[in-house]
Motif scaffolding. Structure first.
Motif, short mmCIF file in Angstrom:
data_model
loop_
_atom_site.label_atom_id
_atom_site.label_comp_id
_atom_site.label_asym_id
_atom_site.label_seq_id
_atom_site.Cartn_x
_atom_site.Cartn_y
_atom_site.Cartn_z
N GLN A 92 0.84 -1.14 0.13
CA GLN A 92 0.22 0.12 0.13
C GLN A 92 0.82 1.20 -0.01
OE1 GLN A 92 -3.40 -0.12 2.44
NE2 GLN A 92 -3.93 1.74 2.16
N GLU A 93 2.01 1.29 0.46
CA GLU A 93 3.04 2.37 0.81
C GLU A 93 3.35 2.71 -0.67
OE1 GLU A 93 2.09 0.68 4.15
OE2 GLU A 93 3.46 -0.41 2.99
N GLU A 94 3.27 1.90 -1.85
CA GLU A 94 3.71 2.14 -3.02
C GLU A 94 2.54 3.27 -3.79
OE1 GLU A 94 5.35 -0.83 -5.64
OE2 GLU A 94 5.44 -2.04 -3.73
N PHE A 95 1.36 3.06 -3.35
CA PHE A 95 0.44 4.27 -3.89
C PHE A 95 1.13 5.65 -3.20
CE2 PHE A 95 -3.00 1.02 -3.64
CZ PHE A 95 -2.85 0.98 -5.17
N SER A 96 1.11 6.62 -4.02
CA SER A 96 1.52 7.84 -3.73
C SER A 96 0.51 8.59 -2.42
CB SER A 96 1.65 9.02 -4.78
OG SER A 96 0.09 9.29 -5.45
N GLU A 97 1.19 9.60 -1.94
CA GLU A 97 0.39 10.43 -0.93
C GLU A 97 -0.90 11.01 -1.60
OE1 GLU A 97 0.93 14.13 2.22
OE2 GLU A 97 2.73 12.54 1.70
N GLU A 98 -0.58 11.39 -2.83
CA GLU A 98 -1.71 11.97 -3.37
C GLU A 98 -3.02 11.05 -3.78
OE1 GLU A 98 -2.58 13.62 -8.14
OE2 GLU A 98 -0.72 14.29 -7.01
N HIS A 99 -2.62 9.74 -3.97
CA HIS A 99 -3.46 8.80 -4.41
C HIS A 99 -4.41 8.42 -3.02
CE1 HIS A 99 -0.91 6.84 -7.84
NE2 HIS A 99 -2.19 7.55 -8.33
N MET A 100 -3.65 8.29 -1.95
CA MET A 100 -4.05 7.72 -0.74
C MET A 100 -5.22 9.04 -0.26
SD MET A 100 -3.25 4.90 -0.39
CE MET A 100 -4.11 4.55 1.09
N LYS A 101 -4.60 10.18 -0.35
CA LYS A 101 -5.66 11.56 0.20
C LYS A 101 -6.86 11.34 -0.66
CE LYS A 101 -2.21 14.60 1.82
NZ LYS A 101 -1.46 15.83 1.73
N CYS A 102 -6.48 11.05 -1.78
CA CYS A 102 -8.08 11.11 -2.88
C CYS A 102 -8.70 9.96 -2.49
CB CYS A 102 -7.46 10.84 -4.49
SG CYS A 102 -8.56 10.77 -5.64
N LEU A 103 -8.37 8.69 -2.26
CA LEU A 103 -8.93 7.63 -1.74
C LEU A 103 -9.61 8.01 -0.35
CD1 LEU A 103 -6.76 4.61 -2.67
CD2 LEU A 103 -9.05 5.34 -3.85
N GLU A 104 -9.15 8.65 0.52
CA GLU A 104 -9.74 8.94 1.94
C GLU A 104 -10.61 9.77 1.50
OE1 GLU A 104 -6.41 10.26 4.31
OE2 GLU A 104 -5.35 8.45 4.24
N GLN A 105 -10.57 10.82 0.68
CA GLN A 105 -11.88 11.87 0.42
C GLN A 105 -13.17 10.91 0.07
OE1 GLN A 105 -10.56 14.97 -2.12
NE2 GLN A 105 -12.70 15.74 -2.15
N ILE A 106 -12.71 9.95 -0.99
CA ILE A 106 -14.08 9.24 -1.34
C ILE A 106 -14.74 8.52 -0.22
CG2 ILE A 106 -14.64 7.31 -2.82
CD1 ILE A 106 -12.11 7.79 -4.76
N SER A 107 -13.90 8.05 0.70
CA SER A 107 -14.67 7.07 1.88
C SER A 107 -15.22 8.21 2.63
CB SER A 107 -13.22 6.34 2.48
OG SER A 107 -12.41 7.37 3.06
N ASP A 108 -14.81 9.27 2.79
CA ASP A 108 -15.48 10.33 3.79
C ASP A 108 -17.08 10.68 2.77
OD1 ASP A 108 -13.62 10.05 5.54
OD2 ASP A 108 -12.57 11.93 4.62
N GLU A 109 -17.06 10.75 1.55
CA GLU A 109 -18.37 11.07 0.89
C GLU A 109 -19.29 9.84 0.85
OE1 GLU A 109 -17.04 12.91 -2.58
OE2 GLU A 109 -15.79 14.21 -1.64
N LYS A 110 -20.57 9.96 1.15
CA LYS A 110 -21.46 8.84 0.87
C LYS A 110 -22.20 9.21 -0.53
CE LYS A 110 -20.34 6.74 4.58
NZ LYS A 110 -19.02 5.95 4.37
N GLU A 111 -21.70 8.54 -1.60
CA GLU A 111 -22.00 8.78 -2.94
C GLU A 111 -22.90 7.33 -3.61
OE1 GLU A 111 -21.64 11.66 -5.27
OE2 GLU A 111 -20.32 12.80 -3.97
N ASP A 112 -23.59 7.52 -4.59
CA ASP A 112 -24.23 6.54 -5.32
C ASP A 112 -22.99 5.59 -5.81
OD1 ASP A 112 -23.86 6.84 -8.21
OD2 ASP A 112 -24.41 8.94 -7.15
#
Length: 140
Positions: A92-112
Motif C-alpha cells: 500500500q505504501e507504493e501508492f502516492s500520498e496523493e492517491h491515498m488522500k484522494c481515496l480517503e476523500q472518497i471514503s468520507d463522501e457517501k455517494e451512489d
C-alpha cells in the motif's frame, strides 16, 4: 499476504485486463448501461466526461468487471488495483500520498455506486489511461 496468493491475484487481474480491451469492456457494459453512440465514441477514444452519469456508471461497470471496485458499493478494491498497476509484490505504501488522500476523500463522501467508482477511477486516472492506451496501441 502469502506469495502464492499474490501470484494467484496477479494471474487473475492480468487475465481479466488482457482479455478485456476498452472496446470489449464498453460493449459488455452496454448490456447494463445505456450508452449513446456519441458517448460510446468518446469512451472508445478514452474520454470519460465526468459530468455525464453514463461515464460514471460505465466506470462502475468496468471496475466491477475487472474486480477493481466493489459491485455493491463502488468502493475501491485496493489489493486488485495494486496488482494491476504495480504487480504482485506491491504494498500500500507504493501508492502516492496523493492517491491515498484522494481515496480517503472518497471514503468520507457517501455517494451512489457509480459516482464512487468514477471517483476511484479519477484517483488513478493517469495510470488507468496509460494501461488503456497501451491496450489500444497493441490492438490496432
Amino acid at each position: 499476504m502469502s506469495f502464492h496468493l499474490k501470484i494467484f491475484l496477479l494471474l487473475v487481474v492480468v487475465t481479466l485486463v488482457s482479455s478485456h480491451t476498452i472496446r470489449s469492456l464498453v460493449n459488455e457494459c452496454k448490456k447494463k448501461v445505456t450508452i449513446s453512440d456519441e458517448l460510446e465514441k468518446s469512451f472508445l477514444e478514452l474520454n470519460f466526461p465526468p459530468e455525464e452519469e453514463t461515464s460514471r456508471c460505465l466506470m462502475h461497470c468496468i471496475g466491477e468487471t475487472l474486480q477493481l471496485v466493489d459491485g455493491d458499493t463502488g468502493a475501491a478494491r485496493l489489493d486488485n488495483i495494486k496488482v494491476m498497476l504495480k504487480g504482485p509484490d506491491s504494498s500500500q505504501e507504493e501508492f502516492s500520498e496523493e492517491h491515498m488522500k484522494c481515496l480517503e476523500q472518497i471514503s468520507d463522501e457517501k455517494e451512489d455506486n457509480c459516482s464512487m467508482a468514477f471517483q476511484v477511477y479519477q484517483c488513478f486516472e493517469q495510470e488507468f489511461l496509460e494501461l488503456m492506451k497501451k491496450d489500444l496501441e497493441e490492438n490496432e
